[in-house]
Design a protein around this motif. Sequence first.
Motif, short mmCIF file in Angstrom:
data_model
loop_
_atom_site.label_atom_id
_atom_site.label_comp_id
_atom_site.label_asym_id
_atom_site.label_seq_id
_atom_site.Cartn_x
_atom_site.Cartn_y
_atom_site.Cartn_z
N VAL A 275 28.37 -29.51 -28.25
CA VAL A 275 27.69 -28.89 -27.58
C VAL A 275 27.00 -28.88 -27.26
N MET A 276 25.84 -28.42 -27.04
CA MET A 276 24.56 -27.75 -26.55
C MET A 276 24.46 -25.88 -26.13
N VAL A 277 24.55 -25.32 -27.35
CA VAL A 277 24.88 -23.70 -27.32
C VAL A 277 23.47 -22.95 -26.77
N GLU A 278 22.72 -23.57 -27.25
CA GLU A 278 21.41 -23.15 -27.08
C GLU A 278 19.47 -23.95 -27.35
N GLU A 279 19.17 -23.61 -25.86
CA GLU A 279 17.97 -24.76 -26.34
C GLU A 279 16.84 -23.78 -25.29
N GLY A 280 15.31 -24.07 -26.06
CA GLY A 280 14.20 -22.83 -25.78
C GLY A 280 13.23 -23.54 -26.85
N GLU A 281 12.68 -21.90 -26.43
CA GLU A 281 10.50 -22.46 -27.72
C GLU A 281 11.32 -21.65 -28.52
N ALA A 282 11.09 -22.70 -30.41
CA ALA A 282 11.18 -22.23 -31.16
C ALA A 282 11.39 -20.24 -31.83
N ASP A 283 9.80 -20.08 -30.79
CA ASP A 283 10.16 -18.34 -31.55
C ASP A 283 11.12 -17.46 -31.21
N GLN A 284 11.66 -18.33 -29.59
CA GLN A 284 12.69 -17.86 -28.62
C GLN A 284 13.78 -17.75 -29.55
N VAL A 285 14.35 -18.82 -30.13
CA VAL A 285 15.47 -19.28 -30.78
C VAL A 285 15.44 -18.76 -31.60
N LEU A 286 14.70 -18.92 -32.81
CA LEU A 286 14.89 -18.31 -34.13
C LEU A 286 14.69 -16.27 -34.31
N GLY A 287 13.56 -15.71 -33.11
CA GLY A 287 13.89 -15.20 -32.93
C GLY A 287 14.45 -13.62 -32.41
N ALA A 288 14.71 -14.05 -30.76
CA ALA A 288 15.34 -13.42 -30.26
C ALA A 288 16.06 -14.48 -29.32
N ARG A 290 18.99 -16.40 -26.41
CA ARG A 290 19.01 -15.41 -25.36
C ARG A 290 21.20 -15.13 -25.96
N HIS A 291 21.78 -15.97 -26.42
CA HIS A 291 23.37 -15.86 -26.37
C HIS A 291 23.34 -15.20 -27.96
N PRO A 292 22.85 -13.94 -28.10
CA PRO A 292 23.28 -13.85 -29.70
C PRO A 292 24.30 -13.83 -29.67
N TYR A 293 25.52 -13.76 -28.95
CA TYR A 293 26.97 -13.59 -29.86
C TYR A 293 27.46 -15.18 -30.19
#
Length: 585
Positions: A275-288, A290-293
């Motif tokens: 299941v894909m749990v996170e998708e986005g720009e590299a900076d956002q996924v690595l640094g911040a 969207r789903h911190p939990y």
Amino acid sequence: MDQLLSGTGDLPDGARAERRWRRSERHLEPPSGSGARVMEKATAMPDLSIEGLTLALPALADRSHAVQDISLKIGAGETLCVVGESGSGKSMIAHSAMGLLPKAVKPVRGVIRLAGLDVLSLDEEAMEDLRGREIGMIFQEPMTSVNPVMRIQDQLLETFEAHNLLDKGARKARVIELLTEVGLPDPPRLAKAYPHERSGGQRQRVMIAMALALEPKLLIADEPTTGLDVTTQAQILTLVDNLREKRGTAVLFITHDMGAVAEIADRIAMLEKGVMVEEGEADQVLGAPRHPYTRKTRKLLAAVPSLTPAQLPPLPDEAAVLSVKGLWKVYRKRGFFGVAREVRAAAEVSFSLRRGETLGIVGESGSGKSTVGRCCLRLIEPDGGRIALGDLVLSELSASELRRQRKRIQMVFQDPFPSLSPRQTVACIISDGPVAHGVSRHTAFAKGRELLALVGLPEQAIDRYPHEFSGGQRQRVGIARALALEPDVLMADEAESALDVSLQAQILKLIKDIQSRLGLAILFVTHDLRVAAQICDRIVVMQRGKVVEAGETASIFAAPQHEFSRQLLAAVPGGRRFGNLPTRP
């Protein structure tokens, strides 16, 4: 972002946006030369579009679907990294796009569009035409993906012959051009070699040349840097990124290496159990995120070992359990008329290892580190030097004497699957060693159950076979087998290199826990400097068979004295994001 990719500085604001802008500008420039076909094919439409892909697993699998409702898009000149643990389904996505799914895995929903075609609806003949022309793939282990009895040039020529492209002379010229383009030395000579005659990094470059031979729109790289040393990893990552820049190729990069992700990703898709749990720009996924939990995102990022050495407790000043002095090993390749070539794998190597200590041997592929470790066990016979276990000189023992003493130094192999008998249960695998040394089968079985608990496996695993375990679980079985003989020294030869970062973290923690309980001395052979930083009290750096630097891990990582040590540390993928690089003197 360019500074991060080259390892020369921290990520500047807006750099990624600027990089994307430069890419879009590049595709507006008039094409020329061999890149014209690629530029002509580039359109506003995504090169690869996956919509709602669901792949069903067989009934006895541990879950119902390999992947479920996956949607992804990749455009020209873009790198999308699909990241996840072993078993997350990331490679299944790649195999779906290539039409190479195992027969037991069935697509039940979704569409995969490549070059305007629905890949899942094509027959095998149509897919054969599509592979190579529109989509190329770099496999994880090149040695299992090439023909061992064909010369390198013949395997590349076969690509053009299969698609009926170019005449004989043009094909040979194109082979040399491709080998040159991927940075291989002396292409005319290398083209006539067999795969086993080349290093792992060179074989991977040959695989890249094969994948790019027909200038496909999409390049899929499935774990292309797993098992390679840090300098070769850096070269492969740079090569893939440069080829993407030059050709405008879309890249789908499958990996569990977050360091590699930090180096090359434009966007990241994170998978957990299909299941894909996170998708986005590299900076956002690595640094911040969207789903911190989200457990997957946090777990994978937290599991990346840091380059900052761990604070390990001081060791008592004890006599050496293992001492090596002046070790020599030369491999000789004989021709028809005597010795044709000699390779010095180890030259005057010396070190010592104390009880409760972990000594790391690090270096590139071919540096001699595994040879040194295997000589210590006399799995390989040294040509010179002295190897001693306490007061016992191993290098002087006869074969029968050595057999009685082997229980004192045991090994955990790099890949547990080929080192565990597929026809034996875990009970037999763990107990065979003690039984061979005079322990009753009943006592050995009882000890085996205790060891399974020690390495974190359930008791019922004792009656299972190796293929019924995951990679991380098989490695735990390998550790239990090595501990069954209660050794003084445990040698781990790249014991973590084929595992994803979360499994690596579990195995490393397990090894340290066992060491603290049993007081083991551990000889840890690795090319992963992150792992060495977290587990080793001292390290020995090897280059071309020689020890170029040795000392406390923290001291070498903080201020490496030898230029080669500095090069190794600087080559660690994602070093600036996931750990401090050393301060250069």
